[in-house]
Write an enzyme that holds these catalytic residues in place. Structure first.
Site, PDB file in Angstrom:
ATOM      1  N   LYS A 199       0.894  -1.175   0.000  1.00  0.00           N
ATOM      2  CA  LYS A 199       0.000   0.000   0.000  1.00  0.00           C
ATOM      3  C   LYS A 199       0.927   1.219   0.000  1.00  0.00           C
ATOM      4  CE  LYS A 199      -1.693   3.060   1.934  1.00  0.00           C
ATOM      5  NZ  LYS A 199      -1.447   4.474   1.507  1.00  0.00           N
ATOM      6  N   GLY A 235      -4.567   3.425  -2.174  1.00  0.00           N
ATOM      7  CA  GLY A 235      -5.695   3.876  -1.355  1.00  0.00           C
ATOM      8  C   GLY A 235      -5.173   4.777  -0.261  1.00  0.00           C
ATOM      9  N   GLY A 262      -4.347   6.021   3.664  1.00  0.00           N
ATOM     10  CA  GLY A 262      -3.843   5.335   4.851  1.00  0.00           C
ATOM     11  C   GLY A 262      -4.950   4.892   5.789  1.00  0.00           C
ATOM     12  N   PRO A 263      -5.829   5.828   6.192  1.00  0.00           N
ATOM     13  CA  PRO A 263      -6.849   5.443   7.176  1.00  0.00           C
ATOM     14  C   PRO A 263      -7.822   4.378   6.667  1.00  0.00           C
ATOM     15  CG  PRO A 263      -6.618   7.833   7.041  1.00  0.00           C
ATOM     16  CD  PRO A 263      -5.804   7.263   5.924  1.00  0.00           C
ATOM     17  N   GLY A 270      -4.819   1.396   4.176  1.00  0.00           N
ATOM     18  CA  GLY A 270      -3.691   1.071   5.051  1.00  0.00           C
ATOM     19  C   GLY A 270      -4.171   0.400   6.330  1.00  0.00           C
ATOM     20  N   GLU A 287       9.840   1.988  10.493  1.00  0.00           N
ATOM     21  CA  GLU A 287      10.873   2.971  10.153  1.00  0.00           C
ATOM     22  C   GLU A 287      10.189   4.329  10.234  1.00  0.00           C
ATOM     23  OE1 GLU A 287      13.960   2.367   9.714  1.00  0.00           O
ATOM     24  OE2 GLU A 287      13.929   0.208   9.483  1.00  0.00           O
ATOM     25  N   CYS A 345      14.145  11.283   6.093  1.00  0.00           N
ATOM     26  CA  CYS A 345      13.937  10.940   7.502  1.00  0.00           C
ATOM     27  C   CYS A 345      15.235  11.025   8.294  1.00  0.00           C
ATOM     28  CB  CYS A 345      13.328   9.555   7.618  1.00  0.00           C
ATOM     29  SG  CYS A 345      14.261   8.333   6.706  1.00  0.00           S
ATOM     30  N   GLU A 361      10.068  16.967  13.923  1.00  0.00           N
ATOM     31  CA  GLU A 361      10.486  16.749  12.548  1.00  0.00           C
ATOM     32  C   GLU A 361       9.826  17.803  11.656  1.00  0.00           C
ATOM     33  OE1 GLU A 361       9.157  13.062  10.725  1.00  0.00           O
ATOM     34  OE2 GLU A 361      11.233  12.717  10.142  1.00  0.00           O
TER      35      GLU A 361
HETATM   36  P1  NAD Z   1       2.518   8.916   7.094  1.00  0.00           P
HETATM   37  O1  NAD Z   1       2.766   8.238   8.380  1.00  0.00           O
HETATM   38  O2  NAD Z   1       1.461   9.941   7.028  1.00  0.00           O
HETATM   39  O3  NAD Z   1       2.164   7.857   5.954  1.00  0.00           O
HETATM   40  C1  NAD Z   1       2.983   6.758   5.650  1.00  0.00           C
HETATM   41  C2  NAD Z   1       2.145   5.672   5.030  1.00  0.00           C
HETATM   42  O4  NAD Z   1       1.212   5.203   5.994  1.00  0.00           O
HETATM   43  C3  NAD Z   1       1.310   6.114   3.820  1.00  0.00           C
HETATM   44  O5  NAD Z   1       1.262   5.073   2.876  1.00  0.00           O
HETATM   45  C4  NAD Z   1      -0.056   6.328   4.435  1.00  0.00           C
HETATM   46  O6  NAD Z   1      -1.095   6.191   3.508  1.00  0.00           O
HETATM   47  C5  NAD Z   1      -0.102   5.224   5.463  1.00  0.00           C
HETATM   48  N1  NAD Z   1      -1.053   5.439   6.566  1.00  0.00           N
HETATM   49  C6  NAD Z   1      -1.522   6.619   7.057  1.00  0.00           C
HETATM   50  N2  NAD Z   1      -2.400   6.391   8.059  1.00  0.00           N
HETATM   51  C7  NAD Z   1      -2.474   5.039   8.211  1.00  0.00           C
HETATM   52  C8  NAD Z   1      -3.193   4.188   9.097  1.00  0.00           C
HETATM   53  N3  NAD Z   1      -4.023   4.663  10.007  1.00  0.00           N
HETATM   54  N4  NAD Z   1      -3.011   2.857   8.973  1.00  0.00           N
HETATM   55  C9  NAD Z   1      -2.169   2.348   8.062  1.00  0.00           C
HETATM   56  N5  NAD Z   1      -1.467   3.103   7.191  1.00  0.00           N
HETATM   57  C10 NAD Z   1      -1.615   4.433   7.269  1.00  0.00           C
HETATM   58  O7  NAD Z   1       3.930   9.499   6.664  1.00  0.00           O
HETATM   59  P2  NAD Z   1       4.283  10.354   5.375  1.00  0.00           P
HETATM   60  O8  NAD Z   1       3.899  11.760   5.631  1.00  0.00           O
HETATM   61  O9  NAD Z   1       3.797   9.695   4.145  1.00  0.00           O
HETATM   62  O10 NAD Z   1       5.877  10.186   5.344  1.00  0.00           O
HETATM   63  C11 NAD Z   1       6.731  11.002   6.034  1.00  0.00           C
HETATM   64  C12 NAD Z   1       7.190  10.351   7.321  1.00  0.00           C
HETATM   65  O11 NAD Z   1       7.876   9.145   7.062  1.00  0.00           O
HETATM   66  C13 NAD Z   1       8.167  11.203   8.078  1.00  0.00           C
HETATM   67  O12 NAD Z   1       7.839  11.219   9.445  1.00  0.00           O
HETATM   68  C14 NAD Z   1       9.494  10.495   7.868  1.00  0.00           C
HETATM   69  O13 NAD Z   1      10.459  10.718   8.841  1.00  0.00           O
HETATM   70  C15 NAD Z   1       9.079   9.094   7.808  1.00  0.00           C
HETATM   71  N6  NAD Z   1      10.101   8.303   7.127  1.00  0.00           N
HETATM   72  C16 NAD Z   1      10.847   7.421   7.843  1.00  0.00           C
HETATM   73  C17 NAD Z   1      11.838   6.676   7.217  1.00  0.00           C
HETATM   74  C18 NAD Z   1      12.687   5.707   7.974  1.00  0.00           C
HETATM   75  O14 NAD Z   1      13.246   4.834   7.351  1.00  0.00           O
HETATM   76  N7  NAD Z   1      12.815   5.809   9.273  1.00  0.00           N
HETATM   77  C19 NAD Z   1      12.041   6.812   5.869  1.00  0.00           C
HETATM   78  C20 NAD Z   1      11.280   7.735   5.181  1.00  0.00           C
HETATM   79  C21 NAD Z   1      10.287   8.457   5.827  1.00  0.00           C
END
Ligand code: NAD
Length: 485
Positions: free
Chosen positions: A183, A214, A216-217, A220, A258, A292, A392
């Site tokens: 996803k 799709g 996240g909420p 996902g 991550e 990140c 962040e």
């Molecule tokens: P996000 O947490 O909003 O979304 C990440 C993913 O999770 C998306 O695919 C989203 O659709 C999904 N998602 C959202 N709500 C969900 C839920 N309730 N259940 C399941 N899935 C859900 O993050 P973002 O804004 O897309 O990405 C940026 C973030 O990612 C930053 O905080 C960054 O630091 C982090 N990041 C971490 C790493 C690492 O390896 N540590 C790498 C890259 C990015």
């Protein structure tokens, strides 16, 4: 394979996609909704993709479960055949991958080519090499321990390094013998669709890889909570990671997280200050600061503080935001209007808390009123208590903090909830390594040491759980069975 995506004429035009890749084929999404995909540089609508829901997730997980036993029973040599073809596909489509990331992420073409397209290839190569000699069996006394696939994997990825993050999960999972349901992030689904086409062309058995686009909420959350999923591998924000871990915990699913970061780059007295600052500026402005592991906090001794601030200002002046399709552009827009407002809000907040604006600021860069552009910004006089030093930002914003002595530097570096990465600069690498051992962080670069795609990547503290990449990344997808003789 015909090119389908990209903002720029030669790579294709606007498309309304209505299908998901499930059970070895492109099938109409079972939900009617759609997600718009925008070009962050022009705000133009590039495409739409389906907003899949629980029924799409059900179909994908069912396909993965049907494929699990046969795929899990293959030998490493058998899995290497389609994985090698996938590597070849990633290599052959580098140009299209880079163009897609210029279009949907706003990544400058030079960076899109050198990093977004090249890194997934390097990671895939590393798994081909690892799988080749990996022993899935070990003798321990009177036992033989078999490393078996951990089951059906849910891979949930963000938009900032979208193909790298997909490959860092999907390739080791497939290498371990696990089927996957992916996803991807809402903002960058086109490169995920391109990846699915490459998987399709590589000839994996039906159901071994499935893609459901799709939100996240909806999609996902349905995937994480699905009883047919055994392993959840999530990359994204710490806030969402927490809810993902809670849901996975209720289902006794293995989970790898991550998450976010607020990494420090510590310049110890005796280091090459100019080089350390220049590399830090490049590190934090790459990908418009949407990394990140970016070194968003530059820590320098108070005696060198003003010199470091001046060096940072000079280096930052070389980053003029511009059209990501132009090969000379070093910094493009951020991914979305929401992200731009979030970053500008952090700058406003920092100034209100007493930070000094050295370069940049909240306005649009000159001549760039259209597109989600943020001025590359350097903030001085930042102290550990300020929100901008703890939260962040995920934009091109560098903060510069002063320390008094080494103990204070270590204390400041560790003074956030995160622990993903860091940098240490010293007169010699032995001194840098000694200091790095004091940092609560998963990876630390010494005197500019290069990123290593074979070394474990992951966070301490609220930056995550588990590791990706290399052998450690493969083992997240294995479980162990001991047979006693
Ligand atoms: P996000 O947490 O909003 O979304 C990440 C993913 O999770 C998306 O695919 C989203 O659709 C999904 N998602 C959202 N709500 C969900 C839920 N309730 N259940 C399941 N899935 C859900 O993050 P973002 O804004 O897309 O990405 C940026 C973030 O990612 C930053 O905080 C960054 O630091 C982090 N990041 C971490 C790493 C690492 O390896 N540590 C790498 C890259 C990015």
């Amino acid at each position: 394979m015909k090119s389908e995506y990209g903002a720029y004429g030669e790579y294709g035009a606007y498309a309304d996609h209505t299908d998901q890749y499930v059970d070895g084929g492109w099938r109409p999404s079972l939900e009617a909704g759609s997600i718009p995909v925008l070009d962050p540089a022009t705000e133009r609508l590039l495409a739409t993709v389906p907003a899949g829901g629980a029924v799409d997730v059900d179909a994908a997980v069912a396909a993965a479960r049907r494929a699990a036993r046969a795929w899990g029973a293959t030998t490493a040599a058998e899995r290497l055949v389609p994985l090698t073809r996938l590597r070849d596909g990633l290599a052959a489509h580098r140009t299209e991958i880079a163009a897609t990331l210029v279009a949907e992420l706003g990544a400058p073409i030079a960076f899109a080519t050198a990093v977004h397209a090249a890194l997934p290839l390097a990671v895939t190569e590393s798994y081909l090499a690892l799988l080749d000699g990996y022993s899935f069996e070990e003798r321990v006394g009177n036992s033989v321990v078999h490393a078996e696939p951990a089951g059906v994997v849910a891979a949930i990825t963000p938009w900032n390094y979208p193909l790298h993050q997909i490959v860092a999960k999907v390739v080791p999972a497939l290498a371990a013998g696990c089927p996957v349901v992916l996803k991807p992030a809402e903002d960058t689904p086109l490169v995920a669709r391109l990846f699915a086409r490459l998987v399709e062309a590589a000839g994996f058995p039906a159901g071994v890889f499935n893609l459901v686009t799709g939100t996240g909420p909806v999609a996902g959350a349905a995937l994480v909570g699905h009883p047919g999923v055994d392993v959840v591998s999530f990359t994204g924000s710490t806030a969402v990671g927490r809810t993902v871990a809670e849901t996975a915990g209720r289902g006794i699913k293995r989970v790898t997280l991550e998450l976010g970061g607020k990494s420090a780059n510590v310049v110890l007295p005796g280091a090459d200050l100019a080089r350390a600052v220049n590399v830090n500026v490049a590190n934090v402005f790459a990908n418009s600061g949407q990394t990140c592991s970016a070194w968003t906090r530059l820590l320098v001794h108070r005696d060198q503080y003003e010199e470091a601030v001046a060096l940072a200002a000079k280096a930052a002046g070389k980053y003029l935001p511009g059209d990501p399709a132009d090969p000379r552009t070093r910094i493009g827009p951020v991914v979305s209007a929401r992200q731009r407002e979030r970053v500008r809000g952090h700058i406003t907040g920092a100034l209100a808390e007493g930070a000094r604006l050295v370069v940049g600021g909240t306005g649009a860069p000159d001549g760039l009123d259209t597109g989600y552009y943020v001025r590359p910004t350097v903030l001085a006089d930042v102290t550990a208590g300020m929100a901008v030093a703890r939260e962040e930002v995920f934009g091109p914003v560098l903060t510069v903090l002063a320390y008094q002595d080494e103990d204070h530097a270590a204390e400041l570096a560790n003074a956030t909830e995160y622990g993903l990465a860091g940098g240490v600069w010293a007169a010699d690498t032995a001194t840098a390594a000694r200091f790095a051992r004091r940092l609560d962080a998963g990876q630390v670069d010494l005197n500019g040491g290069r990123f290593n795609p074979r070394a474990p990547f992951g966070g301490y503290k609220n930056s995550g759980l588990g590791r990706e990449l290399g052998r450690h990344g493969l083992e997240e997808f294995l479980q162990y069975k001991s047979l006693q003789y």
